[in-house]
Design an enzyme around this catalytic site. Structure first.
Site, PDB file in Angstrom:
ATOM      1  N   CYS A  44       0.842  -1.198   0.000  1.00 26.19           N
ATOM      2  CA  CYS A  44       0.000   0.000   0.000  1.00 26.19           C
ATOM      3  C   CYS A  44       0.881   1.253   0.000  1.00 26.19           C
ATOM      4  O   CYS A  44       2.030   1.207   0.407  1.00 26.19           O
ATOM      5  CB  CYS A  44      -0.869   0.026   1.251  1.00 26.19           C
ATOM      6  SG  CYS A  44      -1.727  -1.515   1.537  1.00 26.19           S
ATOM      7  N   TRP A  97      -3.569  -2.085  -1.435  1.00 24.33           N
ATOM      8  CA  TRP A  97      -3.409  -3.388  -2.095  1.00 24.33           C
ATOM      9  C   TRP A  97      -3.926  -4.394  -1.083  1.00 24.33           C
ATOM     10  O   TRP A  97      -3.305  -4.639  -0.059  1.00 24.33           O
ATOM     11  CB  TRP A  97      -1.928  -3.623  -2.406  1.00 24.33           C
ATOM     12  CG  TRP A  97      -1.618  -4.819  -3.228  1.00 24.33           C
ATOM     13  CD1 TRP A  97      -1.524  -4.882  -4.595  1.00 24.33           C
ATOM     14  CD2 TRP A  97      -1.291  -6.133  -2.761  1.00 24.33           C
ATOM     15  NE1 TRP A  97      -1.185  -6.144  -4.980  1.00 24.33           N
ATOM     16  CE2 TRP A  97      -1.034  -6.930  -3.895  1.00 24.33           C
ATOM     17  CE3 TRP A  97      -1.192  -6.720  -1.497  1.00 24.33           C
ATOM     18  CZ2 TRP A  97      -0.684  -8.270  -3.802  1.00 24.33           C
ATOM     19  CZ3 TRP A  97      -0.858  -8.053  -1.410  1.00 24.33           C
ATOM     20  CH2 TRP A  97      -0.597  -8.822  -2.547  1.00 24.33           C
ATOM     21  N   LYS A 137       7.445 -12.025 -17.346  1.00 24.12           N
ATOM     22  CA  LYS A 137       6.947 -10.753 -17.904  1.00 24.12           C
ATOM     23  C   LYS A 137       5.599 -10.992 -18.587  1.00 24.12           C
ATOM     24  O   LYS A 137       4.672 -10.215 -18.435  1.00 24.12           O
ATOM     25  CB  LYS A 137       7.921 -10.160 -18.937  1.00 24.12           C
ATOM     26  CG  LYS A 137       9.216  -9.573 -18.437  1.00 24.12           C
ATOM     27  CD  LYS A 137       9.086  -8.359 -17.570  1.00 24.12           C
ATOM     28  CE  LYS A 137       8.855  -8.703 -16.161  1.00 24.12           C
ATOM     29  NZ  LYS A 137       9.790  -8.728 -15.158  1.00 24.12           N
ATOM     30  N   GLU A 164       2.857 -11.612 -15.953  1.00 26.78           N
ATOM     31  CA  GLU A 164       2.574 -10.447 -15.104  1.00 26.78           C
ATOM     32  C   GLU A 164       1.665  -9.427 -15.776  1.00 26.78           C
ATOM     33  O   GLU A 164       0.739  -8.921 -15.159  1.00 26.78           O
ATOM     34  CB  GLU A 164       3.883  -9.729 -14.728  1.00 26.78           C
ATOM     35  CG  GLU A 164       4.666 -10.396 -13.639  1.00 26.78           C
ATOM     36  CD  GLU A 164       5.950  -9.633 -13.333  1.00 26.78           C
ATOM     37  OE1 GLU A 164       6.255  -9.441 -12.153  1.00 26.78           O
ATOM     38  OE2 GLU A 164       6.668  -9.233 -14.277  1.00 26.78           O
ATOM     39  N   ARG A 184       2.200   1.184  -6.075  1.00 29.66           N
ATOM     40  CA  ARG A 184       2.357   0.284  -4.929  1.00 29.66           C
ATOM     41  C   ARG A 184       1.072  -0.460  -4.594  1.00 29.66           C
ATOM     42  O   ARG A 184       1.084  -1.473  -3.881  1.00 29.66           O
ATOM     43  CB  ARG A 184       2.781   1.091  -3.688  1.00 29.66           C
ATOM     44  CG  ARG A 184       4.169   1.665  -3.786  1.00 29.66           C
ATOM     45  CD  ARG A 184       4.462   2.456  -2.531  1.00 29.66           C
ATOM     46  NE  ARG A 184       4.463   1.597  -1.363  1.00 29.66           N
ATOM     47  CZ  ARG A 184       5.535   1.024  -0.861  1.00 29.66           C
ATOM     48  NH1 ARG A 184       6.688   1.205  -1.430  1.00 29.66           N
ATOM     49  NH2 ARG A 184       5.459   0.263   0.205  1.00 29.66           N
ATOM     50  N   GLU A 221      12.491 -15.382 -16.971  1.00 31.24           N
ATOM     51  CA  GLU A 221      12.145 -13.963 -16.871  1.00 31.24           C
ATOM     52  C   GLU A 221      11.183 -13.552 -17.990  1.00 31.24           C
ATOM     53  O   GLU A 221      10.230 -12.793 -17.754  1.00 31.24           O
ATOM     54  CB  GLU A 221      13.433 -13.114 -16.900  1.00 31.24           C
ATOM     55  CG  GLU A 221      13.249 -11.614 -16.881  1.00 31.24           C
ATOM     56  CD  GLU A 221      12.509 -11.066 -15.654  1.00 31.24           C
ATOM     57  OE1 GLU A 221      12.265 -11.807 -14.695  1.00 31.24           O
ATOM     58  OE2 GLU A 221      12.152  -9.870 -15.691  1.00 31.24           O
ATOM     59  N   LYS A 231       4.309  -3.367  -6.797  1.00 31.03           N
ATOM     60  CA  LYS A 231       5.712  -3.147  -7.109  1.00 31.03           C
ATOM     61  C   LYS A 231       6.610  -3.643  -5.989  1.00 31.03           C
ATOM     62  O   LYS A 231       7.657  -4.224  -6.206  1.00 31.03           O
ATOM     63  CB  LYS A 231       5.928  -1.656  -7.340  1.00 31.03           C
ATOM     64  CG  LYS A 231       7.343  -1.271  -7.712  1.00 31.03           C
ATOM     65  CD  LYS A 231       7.638  -1.715  -9.113  1.00 31.03           C
ATOM     66  CE  LYS A 231       9.077  -1.556  -9.522  1.00 31.03           C
ATOM     67  NZ  LYS A 231       9.424  -2.512 -10.591  1.00 31.03           N
ATOM     68  N   ASN A 240      -0.076   0.196   6.409  1.00 32.59           N
ATOM     69  CA  ASN A 240       0.492  -0.712   5.417  1.00 32.59           C
ATOM     70  C   ASN A 240       1.106  -1.855   6.204  1.00 32.59           C
ATOM     71  O   ASN A 240       1.854  -1.628   7.145  1.00 32.59           O
ATOM     72  CB  ASN A 240       1.569   0.048   4.618  1.00 32.59           C
ATOM     73  CG  ASN A 240       2.240  -0.830   3.587  1.00 32.59           C
ATOM     74  OD1 ASN A 240       1.767  -1.928   3.292  1.00 32.59           O
ATOM     75  ND2 ASN A 240       3.326  -0.337   3.022  1.00 32.59           N
ATOM     76  N   GLY A 241       0.774  -3.110   5.847  1.00 34.03           N
ATOM     77  CA  GLY A 241       1.322  -4.249   6.578  1.00 34.03           C
ATOM     78  C   GLY A 241       0.212  -5.190   6.996  1.00 34.03           C
ATOM     79  O   GLY A 241      -0.907  -5.110   6.482  1.00 34.03           O
ATOM     80  N   HIS A 278      11.167 -33.710 -21.146  1.00 36.03           N
ATOM     81  CA  HIS A 278      10.751 -34.426 -19.928  1.00 36.03           C
ATOM     82  C   HIS A 278       9.382 -33.969 -19.436  1.00 36.03           C
ATOM     83  O   HIS A 278       9.075 -34.112 -18.252  1.00 36.03           O
ATOM     84  CB  HIS A 278      11.795 -34.238 -18.826  1.00 36.03           C
ATOM     85  CG  HIS A 278      13.136 -34.778 -19.209  1.00 36.03           C
ATOM     86  ND1 HIS A 278      13.365 -36.122 -19.426  1.00 36.03           N
ATOM     87  CD2 HIS A 278      14.316 -34.161 -19.458  1.00 36.03           C
ATOM     88  CE1 HIS A 278      14.634 -36.296 -19.773  1.00 36.03           C
ATOM     89  NE2 HIS A 278      15.228 -35.116 -19.808  1.00 36.03           N
TER      90      HIS A 278
HETATM   91  C1  G6P Z   1       7.200  -8.003  -6.781  1.00 33.87           C
HETATM   92  C2  G6P Z   1       7.307  -7.285  -8.111  1.00 33.87           C
HETATM   93  C3  G6P Z   1       8.341  -7.976  -8.992  1.00 33.87           C
HETATM   94  C4  G6P Z   1       9.674  -8.049  -8.273  1.00 33.87           C
HETATM   95  C5  G6P Z   1       9.550  -8.744  -6.916  1.00 33.87           C
HETATM   96  C6  G6P Z   1      10.811  -8.604  -6.095  1.00 33.87           C
HETATM   97  O1  G6P Z   1       6.641  -9.240  -6.972  1.00 33.87           O
HETATM   98  O2  G6P Z   1       6.053  -7.260  -8.752  1.00 33.87           O
HETATM   99  O3  G6P Z   1       8.494  -7.246 -10.196  1.00 33.87           O
HETATM  100  O4  G6P Z   1      10.601  -8.732  -9.065  1.00 33.87           O
HETATM  101  O5  G6P Z   1       8.494  -8.133  -6.160  1.00 33.87           O
HETATM  102  O6  G6P Z   1      10.991  -7.250  -5.793  1.00 33.87           O
HETATM  103  P1  G6P Z   1      12.354  -6.585  -5.358  1.00 33.87           P
HETATM  104  O7  G6P Z   1      12.007  -5.149  -5.129  1.00 33.87           O
HETATM  105  O8  G6P Z   1      12.774  -7.276  -4.089  1.00 33.87           O
HETATM  106  O9  G6P Z   1      13.334  -6.794  -6.441  1.00 33.87           O
END
Ligand code: G6P
Length: 610
Positions: free
Chosen positions: A2, A74, A487, A490, A27, A483, A605, A100-101, A506
């Site tokens: 949040c 969030w 992407k 996500e 956030r 990765e 984020k 937040n938390g 496999h």
């Molecule tokens: C969240 C974000 C990802 C990120 C991950 C780790 O899941 O959506 O994009 O890779 O956190 O975040 P950090 O800030 O620790 O790299």
């Protein structure tokens, strides 16, 4: 998670809070709200959905107040709706709280408060906080004391800001496990969960630590521990600029960040390559180079994209520094009683430097006596501050939820660390120089790949309705396959999996038919011939292949359906190039599907809850 913002001063706080919330929307964005207090009017206005909807609602109300707090949510406990949105308040609706938390013992606290007659109207864990504080206020305590007493009963994590209409000269902020900063202005002060929310007003920042709470007035602030010990806090001047956190003419932050990679990669290595010695210079690791070179084992711990960067780091460290390396999800590491020896060093990689699992893993490793080093982007973040040493990646603020430029910069830093250690060990000057030279060529090569944007957009058009994607790569490009798939998941909500190309037979091969697009990361390196065999296996089963291949490769076009040709570099640096087309492919598919690229559903984020 949040976003939090708060203001006390001489100006109208309402536009300040709304602007701050817009900056923080990356956030969390399922609901938002503000709480304001002035002499004649205290109020809470909340809305489901994005901050712009809240803004519309507020526009007609003509609000003015010198004290206020704002929150963008969030959801963790309770649906994202107006009632569950923050601020939460006490029964008299004159004490407002944003949080937040997660309050872990909220059910016990709620039951106790209900017995005292408190009524709950939301499904959130956070609502216990205003009632709990209220229960101490009614016993005659000041707001500060009441917050302090409440926090002694609360288990869990919080970044908290509280205002109360009977003490309208202050706001109270407290931190445990969720980031919180103070911004110091002229006859005005700010509170925020990250500096981007208040950067338009001040660059004088105070970072709160866990277990601290602060009483913030217009002209001063007083910081104490929950146990009431007064503490002196340092004010830091930060260098981040507003331009750095704007879209700069791009449609989305994600595109701006993808396109900004020639520069961000350059910034990550600026002043750090020592070309004539074939090594690197990293100020943050200066005191620990010997320890690193003598390490018997390296552990890398991270989450999400940062974890993928760690996997590439494993290949680098083992190939060149010849140190056994393990990469572990932070969430697994912290709970599985890991064996840590005194000669181990542990790197924690995190863009935000605030990811709850990574931070907890770092603390666990510290308790066990490990040497803990951070690789972070956000300067002054919790992981950066709690590490014994470390390296900033200097990628600049990353706002798009899907990480892009942080990944390539993390790889640059891992390559620099590899050079630093390997040259202390048995890497020759010639080999060190070769790597350093190749690193310096990367920004131009990335710029060359970015020119393929239109071509990749056309490929995206052909695949925007796909239901699944498979990404395959070998060696250094296996983490890139992971990765690329991440992407796609996500931001496009298309199911995608990454696999080492050889593992395909496999299991995943069973999925292949004429509807399955497979992205092969197939540069001309030592695994190329093997990759060609894997491509043949797919073709035999009618899969559709998109290959990311070397410019110099004239053979592959005959075998695959689409090719994206990119420049070559040495193997260890190839992921910094091969990932770029995959970022663009996911981006364009998401845009074509009409999705919110920068704020994909359910994601955040910076994940500051477990
Ligand atoms: C969240 C974000 C990802 C990120 C991950 C780790 O899941 O959506 O994009 O890779 O956190 O975040 P950090 O800030 O620790 O790299």
């Amino acid at each position: 998670m949040c976003g939090i913002v708060g203001y006390i001063g001489g100006k109208n706080c309402v536009p300040i809070l709304i602007n701050g919330l817009k900056r923080l929307e990356y956030r969390g964005y399922d609901s938002a709200g503000i709480g304001i207090i002035n002499n004649s009017h205290s109020d809470v206005i909340k809305n489901k959905g994005k901050v712009s909807l809240l803004e519309e609602k507020i526009d007609n109300l003509n609000l003015f107040a010198n004290l206020g707090i704002g929150h963008t949510r969030w959801a963790t406990h309770g649906l994202p709706n107006e009632v569950n949105a923050h601020p939460h308040f006490n029964t008299s609706k004159n004490l407002f709280v944003i949080h937040n938390g997660i309050i872990e013992n909220y059910q016990t606290l709620r039951a106790g408060l209900k017995k005292l007659g408190y009524k709950f109207i939301t499904e959130t864990d956070s609502e216990v906080i205003p009632h709990l504080i209220d229960s101490f206020l009614t016993k005659g305590n000041s707001l500060f004391k009441s917050v302090q007493l409440a926090l002694q009963e609360i288990e869990g994590t919080y970044g908290l800001v509280i205002i109360y209409d009977k003490e309208p000269d202050k706001l109270i902020a407290a931190r445990k496990g969720s980031p919180l900063v103070l911004g110091i202005g002229e006859h005005e002060n700010f509170v925020a969960s990250d500096v981007s929310a208040i950067l338009a007003y001040t660059k004088q920042i105070v970072y709160l630590e866990d277990g601290e709470l602060v009483e913030v007035y217009r002209d001063k602030f007083v910081a104490k521990t929950i146990a009431d010990k007064e503490i002196q806090k340092e004010v830091h001047e930060i260098s981040m600029t507003l331009e750095e956190i704007d879209k700069a003419g791009y449609d989305h932050f994600m595109l701006k960040e993808i396109m900004g990679q020639p520069e961000s990669v350059c910034n990550s290595m600026r002043g750090r390559i020592v070309l004539d010695k074939g090594t690197s210079k990293l100020g943050g690791l200066e005191g620990v180079v010997e320890k690193l070179a003598a390490a018997k084992r390296i552990i890398i711990s991270a989450c999400g994209t940062s974890w993928h960067a760690g996997l590439v780091g494993e290949y680098m460290f083992e190939q060149f520094a010849r140190i056994p390396t393990e990469v572990e999800y932070a969430s697994e590491f912290r709970y599985r009683n890991p064996v840590i020896n005194k000669d181990d060093v542990i790197f924690f990689i995190s863009q935000s430097g605030e990811t709850a699992d990574t931070l907890a893993a770092l603390r666990e490793a510290k308790i066990r006596g490990a040497s803990v080093f951070g690789i972070c982007n956000v300067v002054g973040s919790s992981i950066a501050r709690e590490s014994q040493a470390g390296v900033y990646i200097h990628a600049g603020p990353e706002i798009g939820v899907a990480s892009t430029k942080a990944f390539t910069s993390q790889l640059i830093v891992l390559a620099l660390i590899t050079l630093l250690i390997a040259r202390r060990k048995d890497m020759s000057l010639v080999d060190g120089k070769k790597i350093a030279e190749e690193m310096q060529k990367l920004p131009d090569k990335i710029a060359q790949i970015l020119k393929l944007n239109d071509e990749i957009e056309k490929i995206a058009e052909a695949f925007k309705d796909s239901k699944n994607f498979l990404y395959l790569g070998r060696g250094y490009n296996f983490p890139v396959a992971l990765e690329g798939a991440l992407k796609m998941k996500e931001i496009s909500y298309i199911h995608a999996e990454g696999y080492p190309a050889a593992e395909m037979k496999h299991g995943p091969i069973a999925l292949i038919d004429e509807n399955m697009p497979i992205v092969f990361i197939a540069p001309k390196d030592s695994t190329y011939e093997k990759i060609l065999s894997n491509i043949e296996e797919i073709k035999a089963r009618k899969g559709i292949i998109i290959a990311v291949a070397s410019d110099s490769d004239n053979e592959i076009d005959k075998l695959v359906d689409y090719t994206i040709k990119i420049p070559d570099t040495i193997r260890m640096l190839m992921p910094i190039l091969t990932v770029i087309p995959l970022q663009l492919l996911a981006y364009h598919i998401a845009v074509k599907k009409g999705l919110n690229v920068d704020q994909p559903r359910n994601l955040a984020k910076s994940v500051t809850v477990e």
